[in-house]
Write a protein that holds these residues in place. Structure first.
Motif, short mmCIF file in Angstrom:
data_model
loop_
_atom_site.label_atom_id
_atom_site.label_comp_id
_atom_site.label_asym_id
_atom_site.label_seq_id
_atom_site.Cartn_x
_atom_site.Cartn_y
_atom_site.Cartn_z
N ILE A 96 0.84 -1.19 0.00
CA ILE A 96 0.00 0.00 0.00
C ILE A 96 0.88 1.25 0.00
O ILE A 96 1.86 1.33 0.74
N ASP A 97 0.52 2.24 -0.84
CA ASP A 97 1.29 3.49 -0.91
C ASP A 97 1.33 4.15 0.46
O ASP A 97 0.31 4.31 1.13
N ASP A 98 2.51 4.58 0.88
CA ASP A 98 2.71 5.14 2.21
C ASP A 98 2.76 6.66 2.14
O ASP A 98 3.65 7.24 1.53
N PRO A 99 1.78 7.36 2.77
CA PRO A 99 1.79 8.82 2.75
C PRO A 99 2.73 9.44 3.79
O PRO A 99 2.85 10.66 3.85
N LEU B 270 -1.24 9.17 18.84
CA LEU B 270 -2.64 9.14 18.43
C LEU B 270 -2.87 10.02 17.21
O LEU B 270 -3.56 9.61 16.26
N SER B 271 -2.30 11.21 17.20
CA SER B 271 -2.52 12.12 16.08
C SER B 271 -1.93 11.56 14.78
O SER B 271 -2.52 11.68 13.71
N VAL B 272 -0.76 10.92 14.89
CA VAL B 272 -0.14 10.31 13.71
C VAL B 272 -1.02 9.18 13.19
O VAL B 272 -1.26 9.06 11.97
N MET B 273 -1.51 8.33 14.08
CA MET B 273 -2.35 7.22 13.65
C MET B 273 -3.65 7.71 13.02
O MET B 273 -4.10 7.18 12.00
N ARG B 274 -4.24 8.72 13.60
CA ARG B 274 -5.48 9.27 13.04
C ARG B 274 -5.23 9.83 11.64
O ARG B 274 -6.01 9.57 10.72
N ARG B 275 -4.17 10.62 11.49
CA ARG B 275 -3.89 11.22 10.18
C ARG B 275 -3.65 10.16 9.12
O ARG B 275 -4.04 10.31 7.97
N LEU B 276 -3.00 9.08 9.52
CA LEU B 276 -2.70 8.04 8.55
C LEU B 276 -3.94 7.22 8.21
O LEU B 276 -4.19 6.91 7.04
N LEU B 277 -4.74 6.88 9.22
CA LEU B 277 -5.91 6.04 8.98
C LEU B 277 -6.92 6.72 8.07
O LEU B 277 -7.66 6.05 7.34
N ILE B 278 -6.99 8.06 8.08
CA ILE B 278 -7.95 8.74 7.22
C ILE B 278 -7.40 8.94 5.81
O ILE B 278 -8.14 9.32 4.91
N ARG B 279 -6.09 8.64 5.61
CA ARG B 279 -5.48 8.86 4.29
C ARG B 279 -5.18 7.56 3.54
O ARG B 279 -4.87 7.60 2.35
#
Length: 368
Positions: free
Chosen positions: A18-21, A77-86
């Motif tokens: 999966i492409d990694d943002p 938490l903020s990193v995981m949230r930003r990644l999960l929505i992208r």
């Protein structure tokens, strides 16, 4: 559920394509941590992050968490949230299916499956709706897509639902030869013809929203059977959810509906174990499968497979409290429901009780 060392190390491999943002925390590692936490019963992104924070350095190393200044630092938490929505939902689907196939798990039948996430409300006050396709056997998503729940009358809801489902079918690989099942709301000629054109078989439930078709099947049942003797009867070997169930099916052929091979009448009788109360109901349906391609036993199995999706919705709402989850930005709702379904599928594929494995049956006040 306890994960072995080999399982922890293998989970990041599932998500490598999966492409990694992001750069610092790799996407495979974050998704592996999120999926492992979900397997252990964590409900939302906040609970997942708290679970990851509690991991020991040795466990973080197994998940290939980055090492900074001599320490393994889990994503915040903020990193995981930003990644999960992208994260790309279709790439996530493909990765999860590849994992199942690597373990010789596949789906011969797919259920058209829609679910409203009542807690995921956007700025306009609309609830997120996830129409999609779910495997009967693996419970894995085959192309979910978040849209807004139709706030229209029943006729418009049916049209909108089909309008969102048909594009999803284009994302399903190798749909030809598989059987697609659907509840009565989607028993429409438009969908039946689309599946027929894709070379897929179908099995639809028929209710009052198709009154002419419903009456035709009922009358054919009356004309072609004597005293309604069933072709096959199946009984649950042991009580499930506090009741015993007995199912019988009658089948026939030749009806004016696109691609119909057989029609059937399914009678269910349930008996409550404690009270002895009986409940009887008869459901009708149509399928493209001919009598040579699908026996009455096979039709019973396919119909029951459609009901297992409803059982999964019960777990999503009861154990994961999915209706109370409020992540709504970007692809967040899609990603989270995929990880939950992935967890349910893995546990059920081993013949285990999800509620007992996660110890997560009782609602908890804290929201993730």
């Amino acid at each position: 559920m306890t994960l072995s060392t080999a399982q922890m190390r293998s989970l990041p491999v599932v998500f490598q394509g999966i492409d990694d943002p992001r750069r610092r925390h790799t996407l495979p590692t974050v998704l592996a941590l999120a999926s492992a936490a979900t397997l252990c019963g964590m409900r939302g992104d906040k609970a997942i992050s708290e679970g990851v924070d509690d991991l020991s350095p040795r466990l973080l190393q197994r998940f290939r968490v980055c090492r900074c200044d001599g320490q393994y630092r889990p994503p915040s938490l903020s990193v995981m949230r930003r990644l999960l929505i992208r994260v790309d939902p279709l790439q996530l689907d493909a990765a999860l299916r590849a994992r199942h196939q690597a373990h010789d798990l596949d789906d011969s039948a797919l259920a058209i499956d829609g679910k409203t996430l009542r807690g995921a409300i956007d700025d306009d006050g609309k609830q997120a709706h996830v129409p999609g396709i779910t495997g009967h056997d693996t419970k894995a998503p085959w192309g979910q897509k978040v849209g807004m729940r139709p706030d229209a009358d029943e006729g418009e809801k049916r049209t909108n639902e089909i309008g969102t489902i048909i594009p999803r079918l284009e994302t399903v690989p190798d749909i030809a030869g598989r059987t697609v099942t659907a509840e009565a709301l989607l028993t429409q000629r438009t969908l039946a013809k689309d599946l027929l054109g894709r070379g897929a078989d179908s099995l639809f439930t028929v209710k009052g929203n198709q009154p002419n078709l419903h009456d035709d099947i009922r009358l054919r049942r009356d004309e072609t059977t004597v005293r309604h003797v069933p072709d096959v009867t199946d009984q649950s070997p042991k009580p499930e959810h506090g009741r015993r169930e007995r199912r019988s099916i009658q089948v026939s052929s030749d009806l004016n509906f696109p691609g119909v091979g057989q029609v059937f009448a399914l009678r269910r009788e349930t008996v409550a174990v404690t009270s002895g109360k009986r409940r009887r109901e008869t459901a009708y349906g149509v399928t493209r499968l001919s009598a040579q391609a699908a026996s009455p036993e096979r039709l019973l199995t396919l119909n029951r497979g459609l009901w297992t999706i409803e059982a999964m919705h019960h777990i999503l709402d009861g154990s994961f409290e999915e209706d109370r989850r409020r992540i709504r930005t970007g692809n967040g709702p899609e990603t989270m429901t995929r990880l939950r379904r992935f967890a349910i599928g893995l546990i059920k594929a081993r013949g285990l009780d999800f509620l007992k494995m996660t110890n997560n049956a009782a609602p908890q006040p804290a929201l993730g």
